[in-house]
Design a protein around this motif. Structure first.
Motif, PDB file in Angstrom:
ATOM      1  N   GLN A 214      40.842  12.756  19.292  1.00 21.97           N
ATOM      2  CA  GLN A 214      41.322  13.672  18.052  1.00 21.97           C
ATOM      3  C   GLN A 214      41.367  14.728  17.532  1.00 21.97           C
ATOM      4  OE1 GLN A 214      43.500  10.377  15.036  1.00 21.97           O
ATOM      5  NE2 GLN A 214      42.855   8.800  16.431  1.00 21.97           N
ATOM      6  N   GLY A 215      39.933  14.873  17.607  1.00 19.61           N
ATOM      7  CA  GLY A 215      39.219  16.027  16.819  1.00 19.61           C
ATOM      8  C   GLY A 215      38.387  15.596  15.705  1.00 19.61           C
ATOM      9  N   LEU A 216      37.721  16.095  15.312  1.00 21.83           N
ATOM     10  CA  LEU A 216      36.565  16.621  14.202  1.00 21.83           C
ATOM     11  C   LEU A 216      37.086  16.592  13.024  1.00 21.83           C
ATOM     12  CD1 LEU A 216      33.812  16.666  12.661  1.00 21.83           C
ATOM     13  CD2 LEU A 216      34.297  18.998  13.121  1.00 21.83           C
ATOM     14  N   ALA A 217      38.388  16.325  11.929  1.00 21.29           N
ATOM     15  CA  ALA A 217      39.064  16.369  11.241  1.00 21.29           C
ATOM     16  C   ALA A 217      39.192  14.704  11.205  1.00 21.29           C
ATOM     17  CB  ALA A 217      39.831  17.369  10.875  1.00 21.29           C
ATOM     18  N   ALA A 218      40.165  14.779  12.191  1.00 21.26           N
ATOM     19  CA  ALA A 218      40.869  13.369  12.165  1.00 21.26           C
ATOM     20  C   ALA A 218      39.818  11.936  12.434  1.00 21.26           C
ATOM     21  CB  ALA A 218      41.705  13.269  13.390  1.00 21.26           C
ATOM     22  N   THR A 219      38.156  12.226  13.140  1.00 22.62           N
ATOM     23  CA  THR A 219      38.094  11.191  12.761  1.00 22.62           C
ATOM     24  C   THR A 219      37.463  11.360  11.913  1.00 22.62           C
ATOM     25  OG1 THR A 219      37.074  12.070  15.244  1.00 22.62           O
ATOM     26  CG2 THR A 219      35.632  10.680  14.148  1.00 22.62           C
ATOM     27  N   THR A 220      36.751  12.517  11.401  1.00 23.72           N
ATOM     28  CA  THR A 220      35.852  12.266  10.352  1.00 23.72           C
ATOM     29  C   THR A 220      36.561  11.336   9.095  1.00 23.72           C
ATOM     30  OG1 THR A 220      34.745  14.278  10.532  1.00 23.72           O
ATOM     31  CG2 THR A 220      34.699  14.019   7.888  1.00 23.72           C
ATOM     32  N   ALA A 221      37.907  12.070   8.842  1.00 21.11           N
ATOM     33  CA  ALA A 221      38.834  11.496   7.899  1.00 21.11           C
ATOM     34  C   ALA A 221      39.455   9.474   8.130  1.00 21.11           C
ATOM     35  CB  ALA A 221      40.261  11.678   8.349  1.00 21.11           C
ATOM     36  N   ALA A 222      38.829   9.093   9.279  1.00 26.75           N
ATOM     37  CA  ALA A 222      38.982   8.332   9.905  1.00 26.75           C
ATOM     38  C   ALA A 222      38.550   7.300   9.637  1.00 26.75           C
ATOM     39  CB  ALA A 222      39.473   7.945  10.961  1.00 26.75           C
ATOM     40  N   LEU A 223      36.735   7.851   9.392  1.00 21.38           N
ATOM     41  CA  LEU A 223      35.716   7.366   9.376  1.00 21.38           C
ATOM     42  C   LEU A 223      35.477   6.878   7.521  1.00 21.38           C
ATOM     43  CD1 LEU A 223      33.660   8.781  12.068  1.00 21.38           C
ATOM     44  CD2 LEU A 223      33.854   6.487  11.780  1.00 21.38           C
ATOM     45  N   GLU A 224      36.445   8.010   6.860  1.00 21.45           N
ATOM     46  CA  GLU A 224      36.222   8.318   5.077  1.00 21.45           C
ATOM     47  C   GLU A 224      36.690   6.413   4.944  1.00 21.45           C
ATOM     48  OE1 GLU A 224      37.342  11.748   4.682  1.00 21.45           O
ATOM     49  OE2 GLU A 224      35.588  12.862   4.010  1.00 21.45           O
ATOM     50  N   ARG A 225      37.898   6.954   5.246  1.00 23.47           N
ATOM     51  CA  ARG A 225      39.270   5.687   4.679  1.00 23.47           C
ATOM     52  C   ARG A 225      38.385   4.766   5.404  1.00 23.47           C
ATOM     53  NH1 ARG A 225      42.639   8.724   7.646  1.00 23.47           N
ATOM     54  NH2 ARG A 225      42.023   7.500   9.250  1.00 23.47           N
ATOM     55  N   ALA A 226      37.624   3.728   6.361  1.00 20.60           N
ATOM     56  CA  ALA A 226      36.682   2.542   6.458  1.00 20.60           C
ATOM     57  C   ALA A 226      35.553   3.067   5.939  1.00 20.60           C
ATOM     58  CB  ALA A 226      36.410   3.155   8.402  1.00 20.60           C
ATOM     59  N   GLY A 227      35.596   3.777   5.199  1.00 20.37           N
ATOM     60  CA  GLY A 227      33.543   3.763   4.013  1.00 20.37           C
ATOM     61  C   GLY A 227      32.272   3.364   4.971  1.00 20.37           C
ATOM     62  N   TYR A 228      32.692   4.603   6.503  1.00 16.67           N
ATOM     63  CA  TYR A 228      31.641   4.452   7.381  1.00 16.67           C
ATOM     64  C   TYR A 228      31.126   6.002   7.432  1.00 16.67           C
ATOM     65  CZ  TYR A 228      33.160  -0.243   8.889  1.00 16.67           C
ATOM     66  OH  TYR A 228      33.298  -1.618   8.451  1.00 16.67           O
ATOM     67  N   HIS A 229      31.824   6.825   6.539  1.00 16.16           N
ATOM     68  CA  HIS A 229      31.032   8.793   7.203  1.00 16.16           C
ATOM     69  C   HIS A 229      29.925   8.645   6.160  1.00 16.16           C
ATOM     70  CE1 HIS A 229      30.937  12.533   6.412  1.00 16.16           C
ATOM     71  NE2 HIS A 229      31.658  12.980   7.369  1.00 16.16           N
ATOM     72  N   LEU A 230      29.376   7.719   6.627  1.00 17.13           N
ATOM     73  CA  LEU A 230      27.688   7.889   6.032  1.00 17.13           C
ATOM     74  C   LEU A 230      26.683   8.929   7.159  1.00 17.13           C
ATOM     75  CD1 LEU A 230      27.519   4.434   6.023  1.00 17.13           C
ATOM     76  CD2 LEU A 230      28.004   5.813   3.578  1.00 17.13           C
ATOM     77  N   PRO A 231      26.606  10.117   6.343  1.00 18.21           N
ATOM     78  CA  PRO A 231      25.201  11.276   7.119  1.00 18.21           C
ATOM     79  C   PRO A 231      24.012  10.548   7.083  1.00 18.21           C
ATOM     80  CG  PRO A 231      26.497  12.504   5.180  1.00 18.21           C
ATOM     81  CD  PRO A 231      26.985  10.789   5.082  1.00 18.21           C
ATOM     82  N   VAL A 232      23.528   9.629   6.759  1.00 16.65           N
ATOM     83  CA  VAL A 232      22.263   8.981   7.362  1.00 16.65           C
ATOM     84  C   VAL A 232      22.325   8.295   8.381  1.00 16.65           C
ATOM     85  CG1 VAL A 232      22.342   7.138   6.150  1.00 16.65           C
ATOM     86  CG2 VAL A 232      19.955   8.013   5.707  1.00 16.65           C
ATOM     87  N   LEU A 233      23.664   8.026   8.608  1.00 17.32           N
ATOM     88  CA  LEU A 233      24.185   7.220   9.571  1.00 17.32           C
ATOM     89  C   LEU A 233      24.497   8.084  10.850  1.00 17.32           C
ATOM     90  CD1 LEU A 233      24.302   3.698   8.049  1.00 17.32           C
ATOM     91  CD2 LEU A 233      23.118   4.077   8.945  1.00 17.32           C
ATOM     92  N   ILE A 234      25.119   8.619  10.362  1.00 15.37           N
ATOM     93  CA  ILE A 234      26.053   9.313  12.222  1.00 15.37           C
ATOM     94  C   ILE A 234      26.098  10.977  11.230  1.00 15.37           C
ATOM     95  CG2 ILE A 234      27.880   9.475  10.532  1.00 15.37           C
ATOM     96  CD1 ILE A 234      29.101   8.848  14.009  1.00 15.37           C
ATOM     97  N   HIS A 235      25.937  12.056  12.938  1.00 16.65           N
ATOM     98  CA  HIS A 235      25.902  13.300  11.825  1.00 16.65           C
ATOM     99  C   HIS A 235      27.366  14.008  13.212  1.00 16.65           C
ATOM    100  CE1 HIS A 235      22.608  12.206  10.582  1.00 16.65           C
ATOM    101  NE2 HIS A 235      21.878  11.461  11.777  1.00 16.65           N
ATOM    102  N   ALA A 236      27.949  14.329  12.992  1.00 13.01           N
ATOM    103  CA  ALA A 236      29.206  14.944  13.636  1.00 13.01           C
ATOM    104  C   ALA A 236      28.951  16.486  13.711  1.00 13.01           C
ATOM    105  CB  ALA A 236      30.446  14.907  13.446  1.00 13.01           C
TER     106      ALA A 236
END
Length: 239
Positions: A214-236
């Protein structure tokens, strides 16, 4: 796994094979030169290290996981999330991860890797030139004299100084990781890498490989909603 990822699996397999072949040649040369490498079957001290990987490498592992392994991934991933949210910086994250979570969740009770044939480049490239006890050592608590003695014993022409691990396999491993990431970015517009355990956790919880379509923006938004957008653990990384 979505069908769009299938072409990347062959690349990962080829990269793993290339690294294994190069490592075998170097180990043969070192053996002839009587340079000892201390890695052995059942030696698991390096399995306490934080392991990073590209997402395609994690996706190569994911379908092979059994129910017990998936449960360990789930528990470990939840622990990583808690630690990443609490850590004040990356150094603090590493300290907390090591003390609170310990070994890789893919390590079995007998000290064997549960996905050894599929392990990522970061693991394949790790070869110890010192006794395995040094792989588990916490250098933050060592006496300065012990640190100095250790560092002075290393051959900087051979190892990734100031570690005791062979440099050449790690250098090739990083180049191959870059190749995988670049191919992923060419396909999806961005690449994803990070903690191997967390990438497996995200595939389990969020179907990360499907989100990427779905693209970078959609992926980032989904991870943020789930509380999993954590730069120390994942890099896009975008192209």
């Amino acid at each position: 796994m979505p069908n769009g990822w299938q072409h990347l699996q062959k690349l990962v397999e080829d990269c793993h094979t290339l690294l294994d072949e190069q490592c075998a040649r170097q180990l043969h040369t070192l053996s002839e030169q009587r340079v000892p490498i201390h890695c052995r079957s059942g030696c698991d001290n390096c399995c306490n290290l934080a392991v990073n990987a590209t997402l395609p490498e994690a996706l190569r592992i994911f379908p092979s996981l059994g129910a017990e392994q998936l449960e360990r991934i789930s528990q470990h991933g939840e622990g990583l999330v808690e630690i990443a949210r609490a850590a004040v910086d990356f150094k603090d994250y590493l300290r907390r991860r090591r003390s609170d979570l310990g070994d890789c969740p893919l390590l079995e009770a007998d000290g064997q890797c549960g996905v050894y044939s599929l392990r990522p480049l970061a693991c394949r490239a790790l070869f110890s030139t010192r006794d395995s006890a040094w792989c588990a050592a916490d250098f933050s608590v060592l006496h300065p004299a012990e640190k100095e003695a250790f560092l002075s014993s290393l051959d900087p022409r051979l190892v990734a100084f100031p570690t005791h691990y062979l440099a050449a396999p790690q250098e090739l491993g990083r180049r191959l990781e870059d190749r995988i990431a670049e191919t992923m970015a060419a396909r999806w517009g961005f690449s994803v890498s990070g903690s191997l355990a967390f990438l497996l956790f995200l595939e389990q919880r969020c179907a990360l490989s499907g989100l990427m379509e779905q693209g970078l923006a959609a992926t980032t938004a989904a991870l943020e909603r789930a509380g999993y957008h954590l730069p120390v653990l994942i890099h896009a990384q975008p192209i």
